[in-house]
Design a protein around this motif. Structure first.
Motif, mmCIF file in Angstrom:
data_model
loop_
_atom_site.group_PDB
_atom_site.id
_atom_site.type_symbol
_atom_site.label_atom_id
_atom_site.label_comp_id
_atom_site.label_asym_id
_atom_site.label_seq_id
_atom_site.Cartn_x
_atom_site.Cartn_y
_atom_site.Cartn_z
ATOM 1 N N GLU A 34 0.822 -1.208 0.000
ATOM 2 C CA GLU A 34 0.000 0.000 0.000
ATOM 3 C C GLU A 34 0.857 1.259 0.000
ATOM 4 O OE1 GLU A 34 -2.635 -0.300 3.277
ATOM 5 O OE2 GLU A 34 -3.794 -1.931 2.395
ATOM 6 N N ALA A 37 2.177 1.573 -3.701
ATOM 7 C CA ALA A 37 1.180 1.547 -4.770
ATOM 8 C C ALA A 37 0.981 2.959 -5.326
ATOM 9 C CB ALA A 37 -0.146 1.001 -4.249
ATOM 10 N N PRO A 38 0.861 3.099 -6.647
ATOM 11 C CA PRO A 38 0.647 4.435 -7.209
ATOM 12 C C PRO A 38 -0.743 4.953 -6.857
ATOM 13 C CG PRO A 38 0.474 2.778 -8.919
ATOM 14 C CD PRO A 38 0.924 2.072 -7.673
ATOM 15 N N GLU A 39 -0.841 6.261 -6.815
ATOM 16 C CA GLU A 39 -2.119 6.888 -6.492
ATOM 17 C C GLU A 39 -3.063 6.751 -7.680
ATOM 18 O OE1 GLU A 39 -3.802 11.382 -5.805
ATOM 19 O OE2 GLU A 39 -1.732 10.943 -5.290
ATOM 20 N N ASP A 40 -4.307 6.395 -7.400
ATOM 21 C CA ASP A 40 -5.304 6.258 -8.461
ATOM 22 C C ASP A 40 -5.893 7.636 -8.735
ATOM 23 O OD1 ASP A 40 -7.052 5.352 -10.330
ATOM 24 O OD2 ASP A 40 -8.392 4.359 -8.921
ATOM 25 N N LYS A 41 -5.267 8.363 -9.654
ATOM 26 C CA LYS A 41 -5.685 9.741 -9.892
ATOM 27 C C LYS A 41 -6.962 9.837 -10.718
ATOM 28 C CE LYS A 41 -2.396 10.204 -13.684
ATOM 29 N NZ LYS A 41 -1.260 10.934 -14.167
ATOM 30 N N TYR A 42 -7.429 8.738 -11.277
ATOM 31 C CA TYR A 42 -8.659 8.761 -12.064
ATOM 32 C C TYR A 42 -9.845 8.209 -11.280
ATOM 33 C CZ TYR A 42 -5.359 9.601 -15.766
ATOM 34 O OH TYR A 42 -4.358 10.128 -16.519
ATOM 35 N N HIS A 43 -9.673 8.004 -9.978
ATOM 36 C CA HIS A 43 -10.750 7.444 -9.163
ATOM 37 C C HIS A 43 -11.925 8.413 -9.075
ATOM 38 C CE1 HIS A 43 -12.770 5.151 -6.112
ATOM 39 N NE2 HIS A 43 -12.795 6.198 -5.314
#
Length: 83
Positions: A34, A37-43
């Motif tokens: 965690e 893990a890359p940030e989910d910028k399209y969430h």
């Protein structure tokens, strides 16, 4: 064959230790995963008036334009932008 209580208790302790350390190792690896893990910028869309593309597609379906009008608009955008 004689089964001694000492061997049974050693085997039981070994099984408990393996299960315990496997669980601890799994949790540590989950925490590390965690962290990296890359940030989910399209969430979620950014901005006050931003909407997701799916929501815009549902709005277009709600208008229920005839197919040829929608195709004509898309072709117009395609010829203007070249994309």
């Amino acid at each position: 064959m004689i089964i001694s209580l000492r061997q049974v208790s050693r085997l039981a302790r070994l099984a408990v230790y393996v299960a315990l350390f496997s669980f601890i190792g799994f949790k540590c690896l989950t925490i590390v995963q965690e962290m990296f893990a890359p940030e989910d910028k399209y969430h979620a869309p950014a901005g006050r008036d931003a909407v997701k593309v799916d929501a815009a597609a549902q709005q277009v379906k709600a208008e229920e334009k005839p197919f040829w009008e929608e195709a004509r608009e898309r072709l117009g955008v395609f010829y203007e932008l070249g994309e």
